[in-house]
Design a protein around this motif. Structure first.
Motif, mmCIF file in Angstrom:
data_model
loop_
_atom_site.group_PDB
_atom_site.id
_atom_site.type_symbol
_atom_site.label_atom_id
_atom_site.label_comp_id
_atom_site.label_asym_id
_atom_site.label_seq_id
_atom_site.Cartn_x
_atom_site.Cartn_y
_atom_site.Cartn_z
ATOM 1 N N ALA A 271 0.816 -1.287 0.081
ATOM 2 C CA ALA A 271 0.041 0.109 -0.116
ATOM 3 C C ALA A 271 0.958 1.370 -0.103
ATOM 4 O O ALA A 271 2.011 1.223 0.681
ATOM 5 N N GLU A 272 0.359 2.305 -0.727
ATOM 6 C CA GLU A 272 1.075 3.706 -0.456
ATOM 7 C C GLU A 272 0.146 4.402 0.516
ATOM 8 O O GLU A 272 -1.090 4.530 0.244
ATOM 9 N N ILE A 273 0.804 5.091 1.058
ATOM 10 C CA ILE A 273 0.413 6.197 2.253
ATOM 11 C C ILE A 273 0.574 7.895 1.943
ATOM 12 O O ILE A 273 1.713 7.970 1.892
ATOM 13 N N SER A 274 -0.134 8.370 1.819
ATOM 14 C CA SER A 274 -0.076 9.866 1.652
ATOM 15 C C SER A 274 -0.872 10.518 2.945
ATOM 16 O O SER A 274 -1.942 9.976 3.396
ATOM 17 N N THR A 275 0.061 11.218 3.288
ATOM 18 C CA THR A 275 -0.701 12.066 4.712
ATOM 19 C C THR A 275 -1.257 13.438 4.413
ATOM 20 O O THR A 275 -0.732 14.153 3.517
ATOM 21 N N PHE A 276 -2.153 13.800 5.027
ATOM 22 C CA PHE A 276 -2.702 15.175 5.336
ATOM 23 C C PHE A 276 -3.039 15.750 6.436
ATOM 24 O O PHE A 276 -3.155 15.094 7.295
ATOM 25 N N SER A 277 -3.028 17.083 6.606
ATOM 26 C CA SER A 277 -3.332 17.685 7.881
ATOM 27 C C SER A 277 -4.730 18.496 8.049
ATOM 28 O O SER A 277 -4.915 19.533 7.657
ATOM 29 N N PRO A 278 -5.676 17.839 8.750
ATOM 30 C CA PRO A 278 -7.008 18.540 8.927
ATOM 31 C C PRO A 278 -6.774 19.919 9.520
ATOM 32 O O PRO A 278 -7.422 20.655 9.353
ATOM 33 N N LEU A 279 -5.910 19.860 10.638
ATOM 34 C CA LEU A 279 -5.520 21.244 11.132
ATOM 35 C C LEU A 279 -4.969 22.399 10.394
ATOM 36 O O LEU A 279 -5.132 23.236 10.578
ATOM 37 N N ALA A 280 -4.282 21.935 9.202
ATOM 38 C CA ALA A 280 -3.958 22.714 8.058
ATOM 39 C C ALA A 280 -4.881 23.217 7.065
ATOM 40 O O ALA A 280 -4.368 23.726 6.125
ATOM 41 N N ASP A 281 -6.207 22.753 7.191
ATOM 42 C CA ASP A 281 -7.205 22.636 6.444
ATOM 43 C C ASP A 281 -6.954 21.961 4.997
ATOM 44 O O ASP A 281 -7.079 22.599 4.094
ATOM 45 N N GLU A 282 -6.167 20.918 5.241
ATOM 46 C CA GLU A 282 -6.011 20.111 4.022
ATOM 47 C C GLU A 282 -7.033 18.876 3.775
ATOM 48 O O GLU A 282 -7.521 18.319 4.754
ATOM 49 N N ALA A 283 -7.257 18.617 2.611
ATOM 50 C CA ALA A 283 -8.403 17.655 2.207
ATOM 51 C C ALA A 283 -7.580 16.302 1.889
ATOM 52 O O ALA A 283 -6.312 16.211 1.626
ATOM 53 N N PRO A 284 -8.196 15.133 1.946
ATOM 54 C CA PRO A 284 -7.345 13.884 1.657
ATOM 55 C C PRO A 284 -7.095 14.109 -0.033
ATOM 56 O O PRO A 284 -7.818 14.500 -0.917
ATOM 57 N N ASP A 285 -6.007 13.298 -0.333
ATOM 58 C CA ASP A 285 -5.575 13.145 -1.701
ATOM 59 C C ASP A 285 -6.821 12.673 -2.540
ATOM 60 O O ASP A 285 -7.120 11.466 -2.276
ATOM 61 N N LYS A 286 -7.192 13.305 -3.667
ATOM 62 C CA LYS A 286 -8.204 12.878 -4.659
ATOM 63 C C LYS A 286 -7.695 11.511 -5.210
ATOM 64 O O LYS A 286 -8.765 10.713 -5.648
ATOM 65 N N SER A 287 -6.672 11.225 -5.334
ATOM 66 C CA SER A 287 -6.082 9.772 -6.139
ATOM 67 C C SER A 287 -6.244 8.786 -5.039
ATOM 68 O O SER A 287 -5.980 7.584 -5.709
ATOM 69 N N ALA A 288 -6.384 8.992 -3.782
ATOM 70 C CA ALA A 288 -6.374 7.884 -2.799
ATOM 71 C C ALA A 288 -7.499 7.110 -3.255
ATOM 72 O O ALA A 288 -8.782 7.453 -3.466
ATOM 73 N N ASP A 289 -7.721 5.877 -2.666
ATOM 74 C CA ASP A 289 -8.936 4.750 -2.876
ATOM 75 C C ASP A 289 -9.586 4.708 -1.668
ATOM 76 O O ASP A 289 -10.717 4.019 -1.267
ATOM 77 N N VAL A 290 -9.201 5.114 -0.287
ATOM 78 C CA VAL A 290 -9.520 5.032 1.003
ATOM 79 C C VAL A 290 -9.060 6.281 1.960
ATOM 80 O O VAL A 290 -7.791 6.561 1.855
ATOM 81 N N CYS A 291 -9.739 6.698 2.778
ATOM 82 C CA CYS A 291 -9.069 7.697 3.755
ATOM 83 C C CYS A 291 -9.329 7.215 5.315
ATOM 84 O O CYS A 291 -10.359 6.534 5.534
ATOM 85 N N TRP A 292 -8.348 7.432 6.083
ATOM 86 C CA TRP A 292 -8.276 6.739 7.394
ATOM 87 C C TRP A 292 -7.776 7.939 8.189
ATOM 88 O O TRP A 292 -6.950 8.668 8.209
#
Length: 436
Positions: A271-292
């Motif tokens: 699996a490939e993991i891309s991180t994002f920060s909700p506190l920095a007002d970032e949204a999940p990577d649109k190319s991902a197939d699941v969000c955790w």
């Protein structure tokens, strides 16, 4: 060949973490390669271990994991000079009902791996009685070997002499005695220690702990007491299925509680993991197939999360077509609202109907065994998942379809069933392993 030791104590709050970090850093200063582990389900200590050693630390848990999984995880210490497993609570503290390979007690890991135990003893308010406690722990369980003790928070030279004399009388080695030293106290909050990544001065604090312990503890004697250990890598590895091929993982101060071995297992499975920060007002990577969304401290940042429209709208758009899963704090953020400790309600993402409150805190703590009534990312309906729950939130509403039938370690059914709605799922427990 590595030398293995377990650091334990009669109870929580005695100084296990500080001694573990100090020993690891002191030996690292001597040029030794040190690997740490955490016995039990604590989410926070492995990050401190990594800060002290420069190597990733993982949890090993006899209630949730079988022997093959534990063997696989500890085999990462094969190239180390010293391997330290930090215990949780008291040496023999676990649950009443046996799990996969034990009760979750630190003594299970010590016996399973054949590593001697170094006890941290705090004799505040006592003297010779400390020797009786240490001797009782030494003799309580055949198959577990006590290497010796480190005394912590010693009041005076006379106090130390009394305790040392008593321990000598029952044949227990004293590796050192630590006077009180406020400068190496680790800051705490309601779920335990403040996380390592939130402490800018953590490196200096660990260095000071290492200096202080090296001054008062015989590091060579502790090292000589360790057991030579020849790890045998497990053939089957971890029984973990990634929740998807491309995983968008929330990662910041509000979303930080995820077991390191889970992330490693996901990556090991491709699996490939891309991180994002909700506190920095970032949204999940649109190319991902699941969000955790992992657990953490959303209650400390509820106002920011509620105000971050890019994050909330981006997560909602993601969930229209792909699965989103939240654990504990992440589950709360998937809900409709979160009331903070001041009684102020903050609107969350609304992917689930869950309403939680910290205004009237009530601790929920313990192992969980969940039988899934429906699929969740990485696991099919009917799967039996083992995890751990630790939070102070109160459920005000949990209106969605239950995700699972959840039992505590005694087999009692609990109310925190988790939820599912459309592509969103959530649980209050943090996943450790799936039953094989």
């Amino acid at each position: 060949m590595p030398a293995g030791l377990v650091i334990s104590a009669p109870a929580s709050g005695v100084g296990k973490t500080t001694l573990t970090l100090a020993l690891a850093r002191a030996w690292r200063h001597r040029g030794l390669n040190v690997q740490c582990f955490k016995s039990g389900p604590d989410y926070i200590d492995p990050a401190f271990h990594a800060a002290a050693t420069g190597r990733a630390s993982v949890n090993v848990d006899s209630w949730a994991m079988d022997r093959a999984t534990i063997a696989h995880l500890v085999s990462r210490g094969a190239d180390a000079d010293v391997v330290l497993a930090e215990g949780s609570m008291g040496l023999f503290d676990g649950v009443a009902a046996r799990g996969v390979s034990g009760t979750g007690a630190t003594a299970d890991i010590a016996e399973m791996l054949g590593w001697p135990v170094v006890l941290v003893i705090d004799p505040s308010g006592q003297a010779q009685t400390a020797a009786a406690i240490a001797a009782g722990l030494r003799d309580y369980r055949p198959g577990m070997r006590l290497a010796g003790v480190v005394l912590n928070r010693i009041a005076s030279p006379r106090h130390e002499a009394l305790v040392r004399h008593a321990l000598d009388g029952v044949g227990i080695a004293v590796f050192g005695a630590l006077p009180r030293h406020a400068e190496i106290s680790l800051p705490k909050r309601h779920l335990g220690l403040v996380q390592a990544e939130e402490q800018a001065e953590i490196g200096k604090l660990i260095d000071e702990a290492a200096r202080f312990v090296a001054e008062h503890v015989d590091l060579d004697a502790v090292l000589r007491s360790a057991a030579s250990w020849s790890p045998q890598p497990a053939a089957n590895g971890l029984n973990v299925t990634p929740p998807g091929q491309r995983i968008a993982l929330a990662r910041d101060a509000a979303f930080s509680f995820v077991y390191p071995h889970m992330l490693e297992a996901w990556r090991a499975a491709g699996a490939e993991i891309s991180t994002f920060s909700p506190l920095a007002d970032e949204a999940p990577d649109k190319s991902a197939d699941v969000c955790w969304l992992p657990g953490g401290y959303p209650e400390l940042h509820a106002g920011t999360i509620a105000a971050n429209d890019r994050f909330r709208s981006g997560l909602r758009a993601f969930a229209e077509t792909r699965p989103v899963h939240g654990e504990c704090g992440g589950y709360m953020v998937l809900g409709a609202g979160l009331t903070d400790a001041d009684g102020i309600r903050h609107e969350m993402t609304g992917l689930l109907g869950l309403e939680t409150s910290f205004a009237k805190r009530r601790m929920h703590l313990g192992y969980r065994l969940a039988a899934l009534a429906a699929p969740m990312p990485g696991h099919q309906a009917g799967a039996r998942l083992r995890g751990h729950e630790f939070h102070y939130s109160t459920i005000l509403a949990q209106p969605d379809t239950p995700l699972a039938v959840v039992h505590d370690a005694t087999g009692a059914v609990i109310a925190e069933t988790g939820s599912r709605r459309d592509h969103a799922t959530g649980t209050f427990f943090h996943l450790i392993a799936e039953d094989r």
